[in-house]
Write a protein that holds these residues in place. Structure first.
Motif, mmCIF file in Angstrom:
data_model
loop_
_atom_site.group_PDB
_atom_site.id
_atom_site.type_symbol
_atom_site.label_atom_id
_atom_site.label_comp_id
_atom_site.label_asym_id
_atom_site.label_seq_id
_atom_site.Cartn_x
_atom_site.Cartn_y
_atom_site.Cartn_z
ATOM 1 N N GLU A 1 0.763 -1.216 -0.017
ATOM 2 C CA GLU A 1 -0.133 0.113 -0.069
ATOM 3 C C GLU A 1 0.966 1.195 -0.070
ATOM 4 O OE1 GLU A 1 -4.072 -0.343 1.829
ATOM 5 O OE2 GLU A 1 -2.660 -0.701 3.335
ATOM 6 N N ARG A 2 0.436 2.323 -0.880
ATOM 7 C CA ARG A 2 1.248 3.338 -0.814
ATOM 8 C C ARG A 2 0.558 4.346 -0.088
ATOM 9 N NH1 ARG A 2 4.183 6.326 -6.049
ATOM 10 N NH2 ARG A 2 4.526 8.262 -4.927
ATOM 11 N N PHE A 3 1.540 5.272 0.809
ATOM 12 C CA PHE A 3 0.530 6.213 1.708
ATOM 13 C C PHE A 3 0.207 7.766 0.978
ATOM 14 C CE2 PHE A 3 2.623 3.701 4.801
ATOM 15 C CZ PHE A 3 1.674 3.717 5.784
ATOM 16 N N SER A 4 -0.618 8.166 1.242
ATOM 17 C CA SER A 4 -1.211 9.623 0.921
ATOM 18 C C SER A 4 -1.431 10.368 1.971
ATOM 19 C CB SER A 4 -2.312 9.390 0.197
ATOM 20 O OG SER A 4 -2.593 8.539 -1.134
ATOM 21 N N LEU A 5 -1.379 11.473 1.640
ATOM 22 C CA LEU A 5 -1.499 12.609 2.847
ATOM 23 C C LEU A 5 -3.170 12.961 3.065
ATOM 24 C CD1 LEU A 5 -0.100 14.537 4.736
ATOM 25 C CD2 LEU A 5 -0.193 16.265 2.998
ATOM 26 N N ALA A 6 -3.410 12.730 4.356
ATOM 27 C CA ALA A 6 -4.903 13.104 4.759
ATOM 28 C C ALA A 6 -4.889 14.544 5.457
ATOM 29 C CB ALA A 6 -5.551 12.053 5.770
ATOM 30 N N VAL A 7 -5.408 15.489 4.948
ATOM 31 C CA VAL A 7 -5.528 16.629 5.552
ATOM 32 C C VAL A 7 -7.020 17.246 5.747
ATOM 33 C CG1 VAL A 7 -3.221 17.319 4.297
ATOM 34 C CG2 VAL A 7 -5.520 18.009 3.209
ATOM 35 N N PRO A 8 -7.377 18.332 6.651
ATOM 36 C CA PRO A 8 -8.630 18.958 6.669
ATOM 37 C C PRO A 8 -9.114 19.414 5.463
ATOM 38 C CG PRO A 8 -7.225 19.415 8.700
ATOM 39 C CD PRO A 8 -6.355 18.884 7.580
ATOM 40 N N LEU B 1 -11.612 2.298 7.529
ATOM 41 C CA LEU B 1 -12.174 2.125 8.830
ATOM 42 C C LEU B 1 -12.884 3.258 9.324
ATOM 43 C CD1 LEU B 1 -8.787 1.135 10.434
ATOM 44 C CD2 LEU B 1 -10.582 -0.450 9.679
ATOM 45 N N ARG B 2 -13.052 4.217 8.874
ATOM 46 C CA ARG B 2 -13.977 5.398 9.176
ATOM 47 C C ARG B 2 -14.178 6.407 8.348
ATOM 48 N NH1 ARG B 2 -14.204 10.633 11.081
ATOM 49 N NH2 ARG B 2 -15.674 10.724 12.955
ATOM 50 N N PRO B 3 -15.549 6.166 7.672
ATOM 51 C CA PRO B 3 -16.007 7.290 6.570
ATOM 52 C C PRO B 3 -15.719 8.779 7.166
ATOM 53 C CG PRO B 3 -17.520 5.599 6.917
ATOM 54 C CD PRO B 3 -16.426 5.405 7.922
ATOM 55 N N SER B 4 -14.734 9.511 6.542
ATOM 56 C CA SER B 4 -14.680 10.923 7.024
ATOM 57 C C SER B 4 -14.666 11.861 5.908
ATOM 58 C CB SER B 4 -13.135 11.018 7.992
ATOM 59 O OG SER B 4 -13.265 10.073 8.771
ATOM 60 N N ARG B 5 -14.906 13.185 6.165
ATOM 61 C CA ARG B 5 -14.817 14.243 5.269
ATOM 62 C C ARG B 5 -13.584 14.838 5.316
ATOM 63 N NH1 ARG B 5 -18.204 13.904 0.887
ATOM 64 N NH2 ARG B 5 -17.973 16.244 0.831
ATOM 65 N N LEU B 6 -12.517 14.540 4.540
ATOM 66 C CA LEU B 6 -11.421 15.449 4.479
ATOM 67 C C LEU B 6 -10.728 15.198 2.963
ATOM 68 C CD1 LEU B 6 -9.638 12.310 4.284
ATOM 69 C CD2 LEU B 6 -9.937 12.424 6.831
ATOM 70 N N ASP B 7 -9.800 15.958 2.870
ATOM 71 C CA ASP B 7 -8.992 15.827 1.441
ATOM 72 C C ASP B 7 -7.903 14.666 1.752
ATOM 73 O OD1 ASP B 7 -10.473 17.908 0.251
ATOM 74 O OD2 ASP B 7 -9.025 19.472 1.026
ATOM 75 N N VAL B 8 -7.717 13.899 0.565
ATOM 76 C CA VAL B 8 -6.680 13.007 0.413
ATOM 77 C C VAL B 8 -5.784 13.385 -0.771
ATOM 78 C CG1 VAL B 8 -6.143 10.409 0.242
ATOM 79 C CG2 VAL B 8 -8.195 11.141 1.431
ATOM 80 N N LEU B 9 -4.492 13.650 -0.334
ATOM 81 C CA LEU B 9 -3.645 14.243 -1.509
ATOM 82 C C LEU B 9 -2.596 13.242 -1.792
ATOM 83 C CD1 LEU B 9 -3.354 17.770 -0.058
ATOM 84 C CD2 LEU B 9 -5.155 16.879 -1.453
ATOM 85 N N GLU B 10 -2.272 13.164 -2.941
ATOM 86 C CA GLU B 10 -1.319 12.074 -3.484
ATOM 87 C C GLU B 10 0.110 12.615 -3.056
ATOM 88 O OE1 GLU B 10 0.195 9.252 -7.429
ATOM 89 O OE2 GLU B 10 -1.591 10.672 -7.443
ATOM 90 N N LEU B 11 1.092 11.717 -2.804
ATOM 91 C CA LEU B 11 2.350 12.237 -2.224
ATOM 92 C C LEU B 11 3.171 12.053 -3.558
ATOM 93 C CD1 LEU B 11 2.688 10.966 1.504
ATOM 94 C CD2 LEU B 11 2.616 13.175 0.486
ATOM 95 N N ARG B 12 4.143 13.046 -3.561
ATOM 96 C CA ARG B 12 5.533 12.895 -4.594
ATOM 97 C C ARG B 12 6.228 11.862 -4.156
ATOM 98 N NH1 ARG B 12 5.322 18.635 -4.286
ATOM 99 N NH2 ARG B 12 4.369 19.638 -6.274
ATOM 100 N N GLU B 13 6.456 11.647 -2.918
ATOM 101 C CA GLU B 13 7.259 10.824 -2.414
ATOM 102 C C GLU B 13 6.906 9.333 -2.473
ATOM 103 O OE1 GLU B 13 8.296 14.549 -0.140
ATOM 104 O OE2 GLU B 13 6.644 13.472 -0.668
ATOM 105 N N THR B 14 7.629 8.274 -2.345
ATOM 106 C CA THR B 14 7.238 7.026 -2.295
ATOM 107 C C THR B 14 7.258 6.511 -0.940
ATOM 108 O OG1 THR B 14 7.568 6.622 -4.580
ATOM 109 C CG2 THR B 14 7.148 4.661 -3.270
ATOM 110 N N MET B 15 6.180 6.490 -0.242
ATOM 111 C CA MET B 15 6.062 5.826 1.162
ATOM 112 C C MET B 15 5.277 4.715 0.986
ATOM 113 S SD MET B 15 5.250 8.014 4.603
ATOM 114 C CE MET B 15 5.162 7.083 6.179
ATOM 115 N N GLU B 16 5.690 3.432 1.603
ATOM 116 C CA GLU B 16 4.857 2.301 1.411
ATOM 117 C C GLU B 16 4.791 1.492 2.756
ATOM 118 O OE1 GLU B 16 5.178 0.689 -3.142
ATOM 119 O OE2 GLU B 16 6.309 -0.202 -1.643
#
Length: 335
Positions: free
Chosen positions: A170-177, A274-289
Protein backbone atom coordinates in the motif's frame (compact mmCIF):
# COMPACT_ATOMS: atom_id res chain seq x y z
CA UNK A 1 8.32 -34.33 34.89
CA UNK A 2 4.65 -33.44 35.38
CA UNK A 3 4.38 -30.10 33.62
CA UNK A 4 2.16 -28.62 30.92
CA UNK A 5 2.78 -26.80 27.66
CA UNK A 6 1.12 -23.70 29.11
CA UNK A 7 3.57 -23.66 32.00
CA UNK A 8 6.56 -24.07 29.71
CA UNK A 9 5.28 -21.34 27.38
CA UNK A 10 4.95 -18.91 30.29
CA UNK A 11 8.58 -19.55 31.19
CA UNK A 12 9.77 -19.11 27.61
CA UNK A 13 7.82 -15.87 27.22
CA UNK A 14 9.37 -14.57 30.43
CA UNK A 15 12.82 -14.90 28.86
CA UNK A 16 11.56 -12.85 25.90
CA UNK A 17 9.62 -10.14 27.74
CA UNK A 18 11.20 -9.78 31.16
CA UNK A 19 8.11 -9.13 33.31
CA UNK A 20 5.12 -11.12 34.50
CA UNK A 21 2.78 -8.37 33.27
CA UNK A 22 4.25 -8.42 29.76
CA UNK A 23 3.93 -12.21 29.63
CA UNK A 24 0.30 -11.96 30.75
CA UNK A 25 -0.45 -9.44 27.98
CA UNK A 26 1.25 -11.65 25.36
CA UNK A 27 -0.51 -14.87 26.37
CA UNK A 28 -3.91 -13.44 27.26
CA UNK A 29 -3.64 -14.40 30.96
CA UNK A 30 -3.81 -12.31 34.10
CA UNK A 31 -0.49 -11.62 35.88
CA UNK A 32 -1.74 -13.85 38.69
CA UNK A 33 -2.38 -16.63 36.19
CA UNK A 34 1.19 -16.42 34.87
CA UNK A 35 2.56 -16.49 38.42
CA UNK A 36 0.51 -19.61 39.10
CA UNK A 37 1.92 -21.27 35.96
CA UNK A 38 5.48 -20.56 37.07
CA UNK A 39 4.77 -21.69 40.65
CA UNK A 40 3.32 -24.96 39.33
CA UNK A 41 6.42 -25.42 37.19
CA UNK A 42 8.66 -24.88 40.21
CA UNK A 43 6.69 -27.53 42.12
CA UNK A 44 7.00 -29.95 39.18
CA UNK A 45 10.77 -29.48 38.96
CA UNK A 46 11.43 -29.09 42.67
CA UNK A 47 13.66 -26.11 41.89
CA UNK A 48 13.46 -22.34 42.17
CA UNK A 49 13.17 -20.90 38.67
CA UNK A 50 12.76 -17.16 39.38
CA UNK A 51 14.14 -14.58 41.78
CA UNK A 52 12.94 -11.04 42.39
CA UNK A 53 15.20 -8.11 41.58
CA UNK A 54 13.37 -4.95 42.67
CA UNK A 55 10.09 -4.87 40.78
CA UNK A 56 11.34 -7.27 38.13
CA UNK A 57 11.98 -10.97 38.13
CA UNK A 58 14.85 -12.82 36.53
CA UNK A 59 15.54 -16.46 35.86
CA UNK A 60 17.78 -18.47 38.13
CA UNK A 61 20.39 -20.72 36.51
CA UNK A 62 17.88 -23.58 36.75
CA UNK A 63 15.19 -21.38 35.20
CA UNK A 64 17.43 -20.35 32.29
CA UNK A 65 18.39 -23.98 31.65
CA UNK A 66 14.77 -25.14 31.68
CA UNK A 67 13.68 -22.23 29.45
CA UNK A 68 16.20 -23.26 26.80
CA UNK A 69 14.91 -26.83 26.77
CA UNK A 70 11.29 -25.68 27.07
CA UNK A 71 11.59 -23.83 23.78
CA UNK A 72 12.82 -27.03 22.13
CA UNK A 73 9.99 -29.03 23.70
CA UNK A 74 7.38 -26.57 22.45
CA UNK A 75 8.90 -26.59 18.96
CA UNK A 76 8.85 -30.39 18.90
CA UNK A 77 5.23 -30.34 20.05
CA UNK A 78 4.29 -27.96 17.22
CA UNK A 79 6.13 -30.14 14.70
CA UNK A 80 4.20 -33.16 15.99
CA UNK A 81 0.91 -31.33 15.42
CA UNK A 82 2.01 -30.55 11.87
CA UNK A 83 2.96 -34.19 11.23
CA UNK A 84 -0.38 -35.43 12.58
CA UNK A 85 -2.27 -33.00 10.36
CA UNK A 86 -0.50 -34.39 7.30
CA UNK A 87 -1.78 -37.90 8.08
CA UNK A 88 -5.42 -36.82 7.73
CA UNK A 89 -7.32 -37.28 4.50
CA UNK A 90 -8.89 -33.84 4.79
CA UNK A 91 -7.55 -30.50 5.96
CA UNK A 92 -8.79 -29.98 9.51
CA UNK A 93 -7.59 -28.55 12.78
CA UNK A 94 -7.49 -25.34 14.79
CA UNK A 95 -5.36 -22.32 13.89
CA UNK A 96 -4.54 -19.43 16.23
CA UNK A 97 -4.19 -16.22 14.24
CA UNK A 98 -2.78 -12.90 15.43
CA UNK A 99 -3.77 -9.72 13.63
CA UNK A 100 -3.80 -5.94 13.92
CA UNK A 101 -6.93 -3.77 13.87
CA UNK A 102 -7.05 -2.96 10.14
CA UNK A 103 -6.54 -6.61 9.23
CA UNK A 104 -9.26 -7.64 11.68
CA UNK A 105 -11.72 -5.26 10.03
CA UNK A 106 -10.84 -5.59 6.36
CA UNK A 107 -8.70 -8.65 5.59
CA UNK A 108 -9.74 -11.47 7.91
CA UNK A 109 -13.56 -11.53 7.40
CA UNK A 110 -13.45 -12.37 3.65
CA UNK A 111 -10.63 -14.85 4.28
CA UNK A 112 -12.65 -16.60 6.98
CA UNK A 113 -15.62 -16.90 4.63
CA UNK A 114 -13.42 -18.59 2.04
CA UNK A 115 -11.86 -20.91 4.62
CA UNK A 116 -15.31 -21.98 5.79
CA UNK A 117 -16.36 -22.72 2.20
CA UNK A 118 -13.17 -24.51 1.11
CA UNK A 119 -12.10 -26.20 4.36
CA UNK A 120 -15.04 -26.66 6.76
CA UNK A 121 -12.82 -28.76 9.02
CA UNK A 122 -10.53 -25.82 9.80
CA UNK A 123 -11.34 -23.71 12.86
CA UNK A 124 -9.71 -20.28 13.11
CA UNK A 125 -9.30 -18.55 16.47
CA UNK A 126 -8.22 -14.95 15.96
CA UNK A 127 -6.69 -12.53 18.42
CA UNK A 128 -6.33 -8.78 18.02
CA UNK A 129 -2.92 -7.50 19.09
CA UNK A 130 -0.54 -4.60 18.69
CA UNK A 131 1.01 -4.96 15.25
CA UNK A 132 4.47 -4.45 16.74
CA UNK A 133 3.86 -7.61 18.81
CA UNK A 134 2.78 -10.07 16.12
CA UNK A 135 6.27 -11.24 15.15
CA UNK A 136 7.20 -12.14 18.72
CA UNK A 137 3.82 -13.81 19.13
CA UNK A 138 4.51 -16.14 16.19
CA UNK A 139 8.12 -16.77 17.19
CA UNK A 140 7.04 -17.61 20.73
CA UNK A 141 4.24 -19.93 19.61
CA UNK A 142 1.47 -17.79 21.10
CA UNK A 143 -0.21 -17.85 17.67
CA UNK A 144 0.34 -20.12 14.67
CA UNK A 145 0.50 -17.32 12.13
CA UNK A 146 -0.17 -13.60 12.03
CA UNK A 147 -0.90 -10.73 9.70
CA UNK A 148 1.67 -7.99 10.09
CA UNK A 149 3.15 -4.92 8.47
CA UNK A 150 6.56 -4.27 6.99
CA UNK A 151 7.81 -0.69 6.60
CA UNK A 152 10.83 -0.66 4.27
CA UNK A 153 12.13 2.55 5.87
CA UNK A 154 12.21 1.15 9.40
CA UNK A 155 12.68 -2.63 9.40
CA UNK A 156 12.61 -4.60 12.63
CA UNK A 157 14.89 -7.61 13.24
CA UNK A 158 13.46 -10.88 11.96
CA UNK A 159 13.62 -14.06 13.93
CA UNK A 160 15.52 -16.59 11.77
CA UNK A 161 12.87 -19.19 12.58
CA UNK A 162 10.13 -17.19 10.83
CA UNK A 163 8.86 -17.12 7.27
CA UNK A 164 7.42 -13.87 5.99
CA UNK A 165 5.28 -13.71 2.84
CA UNK A 166 4.23 -10.43 1.29
CA UNK A 167 0.51 -10.27 0.52
CA UNK A 168 0.16 -6.74 -0.80
CA UNK A 169 1.68 -3.27 -0.84
CA UNK A 170 0.00 0.00 0.00
CA UNK A 171 1.26 3.46 -0.87
CA UNK A 172 0.64 6.26 1.61
CA UNK A 173 -1.20 9.47 0.79
CA UNK A 174 -1.59 12.62 2.86
CA UNK A 175 -4.86 13.19 4.73
CA UNK A 176 -5.57 16.85 5.48
CA UNK A 177 -8.62 18.77 6.76
CA UNK A 178 -10.94 19.87 3.97
CA UNK A 179 -9.53 23.00 2.33
CA UNK A 180 -6.37 23.04 4.45
CA UNK A 181 -4.15 23.07 1.35
CA UNK A 182 -6.32 24.97 -1.18
CA UNK A 183 -3.49 25.60 -3.60
CA UNK A 184 -3.06 21.89 -4.14
CA UNK A 185 -6.43 20.30 -3.37
CA UNK A 186 -8.97 19.84 -6.10
CA UNK A 187 -11.63 22.39 -5.10
CA UNK A 188 -13.80 21.57 -8.11
CA UNK A 189 -15.30 18.60 -6.31
CA UNK A 190 -16.22 17.66 -2.73
CA UNK A 191 -13.54 16.35 -0.41
CA UNK A 192 -12.97 12.67 -0.75
CA UNK A 193 -14.52 10.59 2.00
CA UNK A 194 -12.30 8.11 3.77
CA UNK A 195 -14.68 5.28 2.90
CA UNK A 196 -13.68 5.48 -0.76
CA UNK A 197 -10.87 3.26 -1.95
CA UNK A 198 -10.47 4.12 -5.62
CA UNK A 199 -7.40 6.29 -6.15
CA UNK A 200 -7.43 6.25 -9.93
CA UNK A 201 -9.36 9.52 -10.19
CA UNK A 202 -7.05 11.63 -8.10
CA UNK A 203 -6.15 14.62 -10.28
CA UNK A 204 -2.60 15.89 -10.83
CA UNK A 205 -3.04 19.18 -8.89
CA UNK A 206 -3.63 17.17 -5.69
CA UNK A 207 -0.07 15.81 -5.60
CA UNK A 208 2.00 17.30 -2.75
CA UNK A 209 5.31 16.79 -1.01
CA UNK A 210 5.71 15.89 2.65
CA UNK A 211 7.77 19.07 2.94
CA UNK A 212 4.63 21.10 2.20
CA UNK A 213 3.38 20.14 5.67
CA UNK A 214 6.32 21.55 7.61
CA UNK A 215 4.14 24.34 9.09
CA UNK A 216 1.20 22.05 9.87
CA UNK A 217 0.51 20.01 12.98
CA UNK A 218 0.74 16.23 12.62
CA UNK A 219 -1.27 13.38 14.13
CA UNK A 220 1.05 10.42 14.60
CA UNK A 221 1.62 7.42 16.85
CA UNK A 222 4.59 7.38 19.19
CA UNK A 223 8.03 7.26 17.61
CA UNK A 224 8.55 4.20 19.79
CA UNK A 225 6.33 2.36 17.29
CA UNK A 226 7.67 1.22 13.93
CA UNK A 227 4.92 3.13 12.13
CA UNK A 228 5.79 6.34 13.96
CA UNK A 229 9.48 5.93 13.17
CA UNK A 230 8.70 5.17 9.51
CA UNK A 231 6.80 8.45 9.13
CA UNK A 232 9.50 10.37 11.01
CA UNK A 233 12.17 8.88 8.72
CA UNK A 234 10.23 9.88 5.59
CA UNK A 235 9.72 13.44 6.87
CA UNK A 236 13.39 13.84 7.75
CA UNK A 237 14.33 12.59 4.31
CA UNK A 238 12.07 15.34 2.93
CA UNK A 239 14.06 17.86 4.97
CA UNK A 240 11.92 18.68 8.01
CA UNK A 241 10.91 17.53 11.47
CA UNK A 242 7.13 16.95 11.77
CA UNK A 243 5.37 19.01 14.44
CA UNK A 244 3.42 16.33 16.31
CA UNK A 245 0.34 17.96 17.80
CA UNK A 246 -1.47 14.76 18.78
CA UNK A 247 0.15 11.40 19.55
CA UNK A 248 -2.49 8.84 18.56
CA UNK A 249 -2.20 5.15 17.70
CA UNK A 250 -5.77 4.32 16.69
CA UNK A 251 -6.41 4.82 12.95
CA UNK A 252 -10.10 5.72 13.30
CA UNK A 253 -9.24 8.32 15.95
CA UNK A 254 -6.57 9.76 13.66
CA UNK A 255 -9.07 10.15 10.82
CA UNK A 256 -11.55 11.80 13.18
CA UNK A 257 -8.92 14.33 14.29
CA UNK A 258 -7.98 15.14 10.70
CA UNK A 259 -11.65 15.61 9.85
CA UNK A 260 -11.97 17.94 12.87
CA UNK A 261 -9.24 20.12 11.40
CA UNK A 262 -6.61 19.71 14.10
CA UNK A 263 -3.81 18.16 12.06
CA UNK A 264 -2.63 16.05 9.13
CA UNK A 265 -1.49 12.45 8.82
CA UNK A 266 -0.55 9.86 6.22
CA UNK A 267 -3.04 7.16 5.27
CA UNK A 268 -3.50 4.18 2.97
CA UNK A 269 -6.70 3.11 1.25
CA UNK A 270 -7.13 0.23 3.70
CA UNK A 271 -6.80 2.62 6.64
CA UNK A 272 -9.35 4.98 5.10
CA UNK A 273 -12.01 2.27 5.12
CA UNK A 274 -12.02 2.10 8.90
CA UNK A 275 -13.92 5.36 9.31
CA UNK A 276 -15.87 7.27 6.64
CA UNK A 277 -14.67 10.88 7.00
CA UNK A 278 -14.85 14.17 5.16
CA UNK A 279 -11.28 15.22 4.43
CA UNK A 280 -8.91 15.83 1.54
CA UNK A 281 -6.67 12.95 0.49
CA UNK A 282 -3.67 14.17 -1.49
CA UNK A 283 -1.23 12.04 -3.42
CA UNK A 284 2.37 12.30 -2.25
CA UNK A 285 5.29 12.91 -4.58
CA UNK A 286 7.45 10.77 -2.32
CA UNK A 287 7.05 7.01 -2.39
CA UNK A 288 6.15 5.85 1.09
CA UNK A 289 4.85 2.29 1.43
CA UNK A 290 3.83 -0.36 3.86
CA UNK A 291 3.71 -4.06 3.02
CA UNK A 292 1.03 -6.34 4.42
CA UNK A 293 2.63 -9.70 5.25
CA UNK A 294 1.70 -13.05 6.73
CA UNK A 295 4.15 -14.51 9.24
CA UNK A 296 4.50 -18.12 10.38
CA UNK A 297 7.20 -20.41 11.70
CA UNK A 298 9.46 -21.97 9.09
CA UNK A 299 8.73 -25.57 10.06
CA UNK A 300 4.97 -24.90 9.76
CA UNK A 301 5.20 -24.00 6.07
CA UNK A 302 3.90 -27.42 5.03
CA UNK A 303 1.38 -27.79 7.85
CA UNK A 304 -1.91 -28.30 5.94
CA UNK A 305 -4.02 -25.85 7.94
CA UNK A 306 -1.35 -23.12 7.79
CA UNK A 307 -0.83 -23.65 4.05
CA UNK A 308 -4.60 -23.53 3.47
CA UNK A 309 -5.07 -20.23 5.31
CA UNK A 310 -2.01 -18.65 3.67
CA UNK A 311 -3.36 -19.67 0.26
CA UNK A 312 -6.75 -18.11 1.06
CA UNK A 313 -5.13 -14.91 2.33
CA UNK A 314 -3.04 -14.38 -0.77
CA UNK A 315 -6.03 -15.16 -2.99
CA UNK A 316 -8.28 -12.70 -1.15
CA UNK A 317 -5.64 -9.96 -1.32
CA UNK A 318 -5.09 -10.58 -5.02
CA UNK A 319 -1.42 -11.45 -4.59
CA UNK A 320 -0.65 -14.76 -6.32
CA UNK A 321 2.01 -15.88 -6.18
CA UNK A 322 3.37 -13.65 -3.41
CA UNK A 323 6.92 -12.47 -3.17
CA UNK A 324 8.53 -14.32 -0.29
CA UNK A 325 10.82 -12.22 1.82
CA UNK A 326 14.17 -13.64 2.81
CA UNK A 327 14.50 -14.74 6.39
CA UNK A 328 17.40 -15.04 8.78
CA UNK A 329 19.58 -11.95 8.73
CA UNK A 330 17.08 -9.78 6.88
CA UNK A 331 14.87 -7.24 8.60
CA UNK A 332 11.14 -6.63 8.89
CA UNK A 333 8.63 -3.98 10.10
CA UNK A 334 5.10 -2.56 11.32
CA UNK A 335 1.70 -0.77 12.29
Amino acid sequence: MDWTSAQLRSLVELTRRGTITAVADALGYTPGGVSQQITALEKATGMRLLRRVGRRVELTDAGATLALHAERILTTEAEAVEALERTRNEISGTLRVGLFATAAAELLPPALRQVRERHPGVTVRSRDMDVDEVYDAVAGGTVDLALGLDYPDVPIPRDPSLRVMELSRERFSLAVPTGAMPGRADTSRPSRTSGASDTSDRPGPRKVSLADTRELGWILPSVRSYYGRAVLTACRRAGFEPQVAHEVTDTAATLALVEAGVGVSVVTDLMLRLRPSRLDVLELRETMERHIVVVFRSFAEHRPTVAALVDVLRTSTGRRPPRREHHGTDKLATR
